[in-house]
Write an enzyme that holds these catalytic residues in place. Structure first.
Site: not given
Length: 511
Positions: A482, A486
């Site tokens: 992450h 995204d």
């Protein structure tokens, strides 16, 4: 007659090195196999040994200069005998003892040494010996198995003859270039030593502490980067010889914000003693180097990446129907069965083009976007999980992907994967469905930013055009970092996979 000293092959993608230290000066005597010069790359420090005895006649490059693989760095004038070092004297005495017989063979014994095993690999564990002292061995016949932290490999004899010495036992750790055994060339057997000589491994100094405490200064490239990053070498875990800090170690420490060094320094928790009734029924087996590396890397991936997993499901009927219609014609033309991995690899490549972050990686404060797709395919073997790489999958057809995956799968099962087969992956596919897994959360294969988990195909009721029908469905899982990917990108990536697999014509039309 003169003998050349050249820069050896240093591993995949390594094309040059820096002259670190010359152990000999022009005019000095040198013995065969005696270290002459130390070379440094971004990832490893190696010693180059003399290919023959004589006098070092000339040096082509000074310390600190950069040289390419294959470059001529020195010349040894043949004919002069050097004063034997302690190491060479031991080797000479051992060799003489091993050849002691009334009918001596004219050919000198041939040394079997630990080969260069690939980029960043500096040591290996001795596995199974296929031959014992006194056994006959043929040219190119496997004599011993070595296990590195990436794969197992066989070391073959460069000559036909008789094994007269074995100098490293199963389970021992040996460095690249260390002496493993000696073979006496020829048809007849040679007398063998009554007692084996001490293993060269015993003469290797004990490994320096991973963090701090090493007497080896950082490699020049690492020292420069430490100064640029305002870091202390004592805070970086060195992976070079005798704990030397290399450039790769500094890059890793920067990228991991110190987590790697902390993880290596932390002691493992002690195991509570087993119950007295249970202890006799337990079996304690030493972890293989491959298994230890798998454990370390997976844990480091968890500690370093901000890892999340997103899920979707795909109706596999269109792909299954396509396979059923063309599997015989496909196999007849291409010589390989039409499986699912070809479709999934092509679908992944299409999705990576649209969502390049999933194919990227973090390097310190930079993001590296890769305009190519080297797809790792996780393969389970008896010795653990390995991930051979389908290179340039973005340039392959489904048939070419299936052929390469078949080759890599056979090599993995037979223990014949090379270092080149294992390195450089940009994204990984893991198929737990072959073992019956219905759903899982795969762990990233660092430094990659994404891994796809395939699962079991199972018939389930689904709604299609307002009607409930039974379809062969598969859950898909994408684990991603992450920090670089995204949530929207991860979800879109799986949606694109779903669209391609449920409408395979999109793969043909590049849509």
């Amino acid at each position: 007659m003169s003998v050349e000293i050249r820069v050896p092959t240093l591993g995949e993608s390594v094309t040059e090195a820096t002259i670190g230290q010359w152990f000999k000066k022009p005019g000095e005597a040198v013995n065969a196999d005696e270290p002459v010069v130390e070379l440094e790359t971004d990832k490893v420090t190696i010693e180059v040994s003399a290919p023959a005895s004589g006098v070092l006649e000339a040096i082509s490059f000074s310390e600190g200069e950069t040289v390419e693989v294959g470059a001529l760095i020195g010349v040894i004038a043949d004919g002069a005998k050097a004063a034997p070092t302690e190491q060479s004297q031991n080797k000479q005495e051992t060799s003489e003892a091993s050849m002691a017989s009334e009918d001596k063979n004219d050919a000198a014994p041939v040394d079997i040494v630990v080969p260069v095993a690939g980029e960043s690999v500096v040591e290996a564990d001795v596995g199974q010996w296929f031959k014992k002292v006194g056994d006959r061995v043929e040219l190119d016949e496997a004599i011993v198995e070595l296990e590195t932290d990436k794969a197992a490999m066989d070391v073959s004899s460069p000559v036909a003859g008789t094994v007269i010495e074995i100098l490293a036992e199963s389970g021992e750790t040996v460095e690249v270039g260390a002496l493993l055994a000696r073979v006496q060339p020829g048809e007849g057997g040679a007398a063998v030593t009554a007692a084996p000589a001490p293993s060269p491994v015993a003469q290797v100094p004990a490994a320096a502490p991973a963090v701090g405490g090493t007497e080896m200064p950082p490699a020049p490239s690492a020292a420069k980067m430490l100064a640029e990053k305002n870091m202390d070498a004592a805070d970086v875990a060195g992976s070079g010889k005798r704990g030397q800090v290399l450039k790769e170690d500094v890059l890793s420490a920067v990228a991991n914000l110190g987590t790697t060094a902390v993880t290596k320094a932390a002691p493992a928790p002690a195991r509570a003693p087993s119950n007295v009734d249970d202890a006799p029924r337990e079996e304690r087996v030493k972890m293989t180097r491959l298994r230890k590396t798998i454990a370390t890397r997976l844990k480091e991936a968890q500690n370093t990446a901000a890892m999340l997993t997103t899920f979707n499901e795909v109706d596999m009927k269109p792909v299954m129907d396509l396979r059923k219609s063309y599997k015989d014609l496909f196999e007849k033309k291409h010589g390989v069965k039409l499986g699912f991995m070809g479709f999934f690899t092509r679908a992944v490549v299409h999705a990576l083009k649209e969502i390049p972050a999933v194919n990227a990686e973090i390097d310190g404060n930079d993001l590296i976007y890769k305009n190519y797709a080297h797809i790792g395919v996780a393969v389970g073997t008896e010795k653990g999980l390995v991930v051979p790489v389908v290179r340039n999958a973005d340039q392959m057809s489904i048939a070419e992907v299936e052929q390469e995956i078949g080759r890599l799968g056979r090599a993995a099962r037979d223990g014949e994967l090379s270092m080149a087969d294992m390195q450089g992956g940009t994204f990984t596919i893991s198929n737990g469905g072959v073992y019956g897994s219905l759903m899982s959360t795969p762990i990233l294969n660092a430094p990659q930013s994404g891994i796809l988990g395939m699962h079991k195909i199972q018939e389930r009721p689904v709604v299609v055009n307002g009607e409930i029908v039974i379809r062969p469905m598969m859950y898909l899982a994408l684990s991603y970092d992450h920090r670089i990917v995204d949530g929207k990108e991860a979800v879109t990536f799986l949606v694109r996979l779903k669209e391609s697999l449920e409408d395979p014509q999109r793969l043909v039309l590049d849509l």
